[in-house]
Design a protein around this motif. Structure first.
Motif, PDB file in Angstrom:
ATOM      1  N   SER A   1       0.830  -1.207   0.000  1.00 20.52           N
ATOM      2  CA  SER A   1       0.000   0.000   0.000  1.00 20.52           C
ATOM      3  C   SER A   1       0.859   1.249   0.000  1.00 20.52           C
ATOM      4  CB  SER A   1      -0.918  -0.007   1.220  1.00 20.52           C
ATOM      5  OG  SER A   1      -1.703   1.160   1.240  1.00 20.52           O
TER       6      SER A   1
ATOM      7  N   ASP B   1       1.898   7.607  -6.179  1.00 17.19           N
ATOM      8  CA  ASP B   1       1.168   8.858  -6.404  1.00 17.19           C
ATOM      9  C   ASP B   1       2.105  10.062  -6.359  1.00 17.19           C
ATOM     10  OD1 ASP B   1      -1.111   7.384  -6.651  1.00 17.19           O
ATOM     11  OD2 ASP B   1      -1.932   7.912  -4.683  1.00 17.19           O
TER      12      ASP B   1
ATOM     13  N   ASP C   1       1.032   2.757  -3.636  1.00 16.75           N
ATOM     14  CA  ASP C   1       0.058   3.842  -3.705  1.00 16.75           C
ATOM     15  C   ASP C   1       0.667   5.195  -3.351  1.00 16.75           C
ATOM     16  OD1 ASP C   1      -1.868   2.003  -4.435  1.00 16.75           O
ATOM     17  OD2 ASP C   1      -2.537   1.666  -2.383  1.00 16.75           O
TER      18      ASP C   1
END
Length: 128
Positions: A40, A48, A44
């Protein structure tokens, strides 16, 4: 790459290596054990941030290239081209790294484990 490698690495190998004292195995085991969190965060959050930086870099390139242009159509064409190149490179290298990390997951996690043990965990042990 780290996100996919942590999820696909063999935790049993790291448990054995940890018991035999292989450098990086202790942190590697922790990465595998907490693979959902590692995936995660690396996939992520870091992904990002990198995407945002790539977009900002692309915007800077477009501004520099189109700063003195009076032809709006050419400016739009340059904007689309730069955006497409950045998106294409990002997708290509992301796919390339996923394949590599699936094939070399234990090796990648062990190297990350060595780095963590050398810098991050060493600092924690020194503070105690």
């Amino acid at each position: 790459m780290v996100a996919v490698a942590a999820v696909s690495a063999d935790i049993n190998s790291f448990a054995k290596w940890k018991e035999t004292g292989v450098k990086g195995a202790k942190a590697g085991f922790a990465l595998c054990y907490h693979c959902e969190k590692v995936s995660s965060f690396c996939g992520d959050v870091v992904g990002d941030i990198c995407s945002t930086l790539c977009g900002a870099g692309g915007a800077c390139i477009v501004v520099v290239l189109t700063n003195n242009l009076t032809n709006a159509s050419l400016a739009i064409l340059i904007t689309i081209t730069v955006s497409a190149l950045i998106a294409g490179w990002t997708i290509f290298f992301k796919a390339l790294m996923k394949e590599y990390s699936l094939n070399k997951s234990n090796k990648i996690v062990l190297k990350i484990g060595k780095i963590l043990e050398k810098f991050v965990l060493k600092e924690k042990n020194n503070k105690k």
